[in-house]
Enzyme design. Structure first.
Site, mmCIF file in Angstrom:
data_model
loop_
_atom_site.group_PDB
_atom_site.id
_atom_site.type_symbol
_atom_site.label_atom_id
_atom_site.label_comp_id
_atom_site.label_asym_id
_atom_site.label_seq_id
_atom_site.Cartn_x
_atom_site.Cartn_y
_atom_site.Cartn_z
ATOM 1 N N ARG A 109 0.827 -1.219 0.000
ATOM 2 C CA ARG A 109 0.000 0.000 0.000
ATOM 3 C C ARG A 109 0.852 1.255 0.000
ATOM 4 N NH1 ARG A 109 -5.488 -0.919 2.355
ATOM 5 N NH2 ARG A 109 -5.932 -2.964 1.501
ATOM 6 N N ARG A 159 -3.415 6.488 1.113
ATOM 7 C CA ARG A 159 -3.892 7.711 1.779
ATOM 8 C C ARG A 159 -2.889 8.394 2.691
ATOM 9 N NH1 ARG A 159 -9.067 5.059 3.940
ATOM 10 N NH2 ARG A 159 -7.676 3.324 3.568
ATOM 11 N N ARG A 185 -7.085 12.010 -5.156
ATOM 12 C CA ARG A 185 -8.397 11.444 -4.813
ATOM 13 C C ARG A 185 -9.481 12.518 -4.633
ATOM 14 N NH1 ARG A 185 -11.284 8.847 -4.120
ATOM 15 N NH2 ARG A 185 -11.453 7.396 -2.394
ATOM 16 N N ASP A 207 -6.799 -2.799 -7.096
ATOM 17 C CA ASP A 207 -7.259 -3.438 -5.867
ATOM 18 C C ASP A 207 -7.564 -4.889 -6.188
ATOM 19 O OD1 ASP A 207 -8.216 -2.637 -2.963
ATOM 20 O OD2 ASP A 207 -9.578 -4.159 -3.733
ATOM 21 N N TYR A 224 -14.002 -12.935 0.353
ATOM 22 C CA TYR A 224 -14.763 -11.691 0.144
ATOM 23 C C TYR A 224 -16.137 -11.977 -0.424
ATOM 24 C CZ TYR A 224 -11.678 -8.189 1.843
ATOM 25 O OH TYR A 224 -10.964 -7.411 2.697
HETATM 26 O O1 CP3 Z 1 0.104 -2.077 -2.408
HETATM 27 C C1 CP3 Z 1 -0.243 -1.162 -3.173
HETATM 28 O O2 CP3 Z 1 0.131 0.009 -3.021
HETATM 29 C C2 CP3 Z 1 -1.102 -1.478 -4.396
HETATM 30 C C3 CP3 Z 1 -2.478 -1.178 -4.287
HETATM 31 C C4 CP3 Z 1 -3.380 -2.057 -3.442
HETATM 32 C C5 CP3 Z 1 -4.579 -1.553 -2.845
HETATM 33 N N1 CP3 Z 1 -5.216 -2.600 -2.260
HETATM 34 C C6 CP3 Z 1 -5.039 -0.153 -2.923
HETATM 35 C C7 CP3 Z 1 -6.166 0.300 -2.075
HETATM 36 C C8 CP3 Z 1 -3.301 -3.428 -3.126
HETATM 37 C C9 CP3 Z 1 -2.201 -4.430 -3.461
HETATM 38 C C10 CP3 Z 1 -4.463 -3.759 -2.408
HETATM 39 C C11 CP3 Z 1 -4.749 -5.147 -1.947
HETATM 40 C C12 CP3 Z 1 -5.961 -5.409 -1.170
HETATM 41 N N2 CP3 Z 1 -7.184 -4.799 -1.273
HETATM 42 C C13 CP3 Z 1 -6.059 -6.450 -0.215
HETATM 43 C C14 CP3 Z 1 -4.983 -7.435 0.147
HETATM 44 C C15 CP3 Z 1 -3.968 -6.868 1.078
HETATM 45 C C16 CP3 Z 1 -4.442 -6.366 2.400
HETATM 46 O O3 CP3 Z 1 -4.149 -5.211 2.706
HETATM 47 O O4 CP3 Z 1 -5.059 -7.103 3.178
HETATM 48 C C17 CP3 Z 1 -7.368 -6.404 0.307
HETATM 49 C C18 CP3 Z 1 -7.927 -7.310 1.373
HETATM 50 C C19 CP3 Z 1 -8.078 -5.368 -0.378
HETATM 51 C C20 CP3 Z 1 -9.508 -4.985 -0.220
HETATM 52 C C21 CP3 Z 1 -9.632 -3.564 0.156
HETATM 53 N N3 CP3 Z 1 -9.518 -2.490 -0.719
HETATM 54 C C22 CP3 Z 1 -9.910 -3.027 1.444
HETATM 55 C C23 CP3 Z 1 -10.114 -3.848 2.706
HETATM 56 C C24 CP3 Z 1 -9.949 -1.625 1.294
HETATM 57 C C25 CP3 Z 1 -10.259 -0.589 2.343
HETATM 58 C C26 CP3 Z 1 -9.107 -0.520 3.258
HETATM 59 C C27 CP3 Z 1 -8.827 0.870 3.736
HETATM 60 O O5 CP3 Z 1 -7.640 1.174 3.712
HETATM 61 O O6 CP3 Z 1 -9.759 1.583 4.132
HETATM 62 C C28 CP3 Z 1 -9.673 -1.301 -0.059
HETATM 63 C C29 CP3 Z 1 -9.564 0.046 -0.651
HETATM 64 C C30 CP3 Z 1 -8.179 0.431 -1.073
HETATM 65 N N4 CP3 Z 1 -7.338 -0.360 -1.831
HETATM 66 C C31 CP3 Z 1 -7.525 1.672 -0.827
HETATM 67 C C32 CP3 Z 1 -6.263 1.594 -1.461
HETATM 68 C C33 CP3 Z 1 -5.210 2.668 -1.522
HETATM 69 C C34 CP3 Z 1 -8.118 2.881 -0.112
HETATM 70 C C35 CP3 Z 1 -8.927 3.633 -1.133
HETATM 71 C C36 CP3 Z 1 -9.019 5.129 -0.933
HETATM 72 O O7 CP3 Z 1 -9.778 5.586 -0.095
HETATM 73 O O8 CP3 Z 1 -8.331 5.899 -1.648
#
Ligand code: CP3
Length: 350
Positions: free
Chosen positions: A29, A33, A42, A78, A153
């Site tokens: 990640r 944010r 964003r 994602d 999921y």
């Molecule tokens: O690593 C990276 O920088 C690449 C981008 C990436 C994101 N999500 C961006 C994201 C990757 C590799 C993921 C993987 C992901 N997404 C997983 C597996 C890894 C983990 O962290 O457990 C899972 C379970 C998800 C599902 C997901 N997507 C969740 C649970 C959330 C909300 C989490 C939160 O931070 O609130 C997302 C949204 C998400 N994916 C964001 C980002 C940057 C936040 C979106 C925003 O508000 O801008």
């Protein structure tokens, strides 16, 4: 990828277990944010647009490279995006909300995958734009969710202990296997498209798999992830990251065919090495919470991860799960500087 350039990338060399002076570093990640420049983008673009509009995705993917000098970029997407192409509505606000859940064998008919061109038409143009933006400065990691985590999921919306997923698996293992098969086939197709469009390595995220007990973890999560990895062309390094918090889970990971194993922040890297052996490359595994604490502790804990690896080849420094959105950027800079200082002091590593 021009093969004459590839060996210069410390990240790819570490994936292949080649001995190198420096420990490459990137963090899960890393575009997100906690970065003010990400929050600025964003304000103007939805999360889905950042994933799907090539120039926007390229700019965001490169942001952490430009600010901190990480040794690898990870495609900004994602794990849930491919579900949109399977007929499942997904919204991010920011935590994901799915339009429906899969709870019985009849629900399986609601899922489809008609090939990557129909299901994820954005993925190839996005990767080409990211590569053009990066101009070969760092390798690019593509990724997907592992079939088990995607299933979790679909069944459970990623709920805390996956009670519904675990009971589906116990109640109707045959239908659950069909769900995993469908997801595995789609994931092979999706990752092959990413490799064809030019990513340099691929990573499977299995962050829900640790809710399974070790035996089920081995035969359901690791085995299905392996099915995906077996379907990919040889030559592109593969990383399997399961949140896998116990010695029993680590023992199960030994069977994985991934080139690199991502390590959970709850296991010690030294113990993981003892179980997995020194031939396997590993990635990790600083607790992301450490980055919310004082600088001295960040340095101590990062050096302790490096020390646990004890200079063995095949270590990629990372966190042991994604960075928290409220992490101060100065803490990330301090972490990167600490790992990079280490690389220029080879005496410390022996
Ligand atoms: O690593 C990276 O920088 C690449 C981008 C990436 C994101 N999500 C961006 C994201 C990757 C590799 C993921 C993987 C992901 N997404 C997983 C597996 C890894 C983990 O962290 O457990 C899972 C379970 C998800 C599902 C997901 N997507 C969740 C649970 C959330 C909300 C989490 C939160 O931070 O609130 C997302 C949204 C998400 N994916 C964001 C980002 C940057 C936040 C979106 C925003 O508000 O801008």
């Amino acid at each position: 990828m021009n093969p004459s350039v590839a060996p210069a990338y410390s990240f790819l060399r570490a994936c292949r277990g080649e001995p190198i002076e420096e420990t490459p570093v990137w963090i899960m990640r890393q575009a997100g944010r906690y970065l003010p420049e990400y929050r600025a983008i964003r304000e103007k673009h939805s999360f889905l647009d950042v994933c799907r509009v090539p120039e926007v995705c390229a700019a965001v993917t490169a942001q952490p490279i430009e600010r901190f000098g990480f040794d690898a970029a990870i495609l900004f997407q994602d794990i849930l995006i491919p579900l949109l192409g399977m007929g499942v509505p997904v919204e991010f606000d920011p935590s994901p909300k799915l339009g429906f859940q899969i709870r019985t064998r009849d629900d399986l008919d609601r899922l489809r995958w008609e090939g990557v061109d129909a299901a994820a038409p954005h993925i190839r143009p996005v990767i080409r734009a990211v590569r053009a933006h990066l101009q070969g400065r760092v390798p690019l990691i593509g990724f997907a969710g592992s079939p088990f985590t995607m299933a979790a999921y679909l069944v459970d919306a990623g709920s805390r202990d996956l009670a519904k997923t675990r009971s589906f698996l116990a109640r109707d293992p045959e239908a659950f296997a069909r769900l995993l098969d469908l997801l595995a086939d789609a994931t092979v197709d999706y990752l092959k498209a990413q490799i064809g469009a030019g990513v340099d390595a691929v990573m499977l995220f299995d962050t829900q798999a640790g809710w399974l007990p070790p035996v089920e973890f081995a035969r359901t999560a690791v085995a299905t992830a392996d099915r995906v990895l077996r379907g990919l062309p040889k030559g592109t390094p593969t990383i399997y990251f399961a949140l896998a918090p116990s010695v029993g889970h680590l023992e199960a990971l030994r069977a994985s065919r991934a080139d690199v194993l991502g390590l959970d922040y709850r296991v010690s890297l030294a113990q993981a090495r003892a179980i997995l052996g020194n031939q396997r490359a590993v990635q990790g595994n600083l607790d992301p919470a450490v980055l919310l604490g004082p600088g001295e502790e960040i340095v101590i804990r990062a050096e302790s991860v490096l020390r646990e690896n004890a200079g063995r080849p095949g270590h990629i420094f990372n966190l042991g799960h994604g960075i928290f959105p409220d992490t101060p950027i100065d803490s990330v800079k301090l972490l990167v500087d600490t790992v990079k200082r280490h690389r220029s002091a080879p005496g410390v590593r022996s």
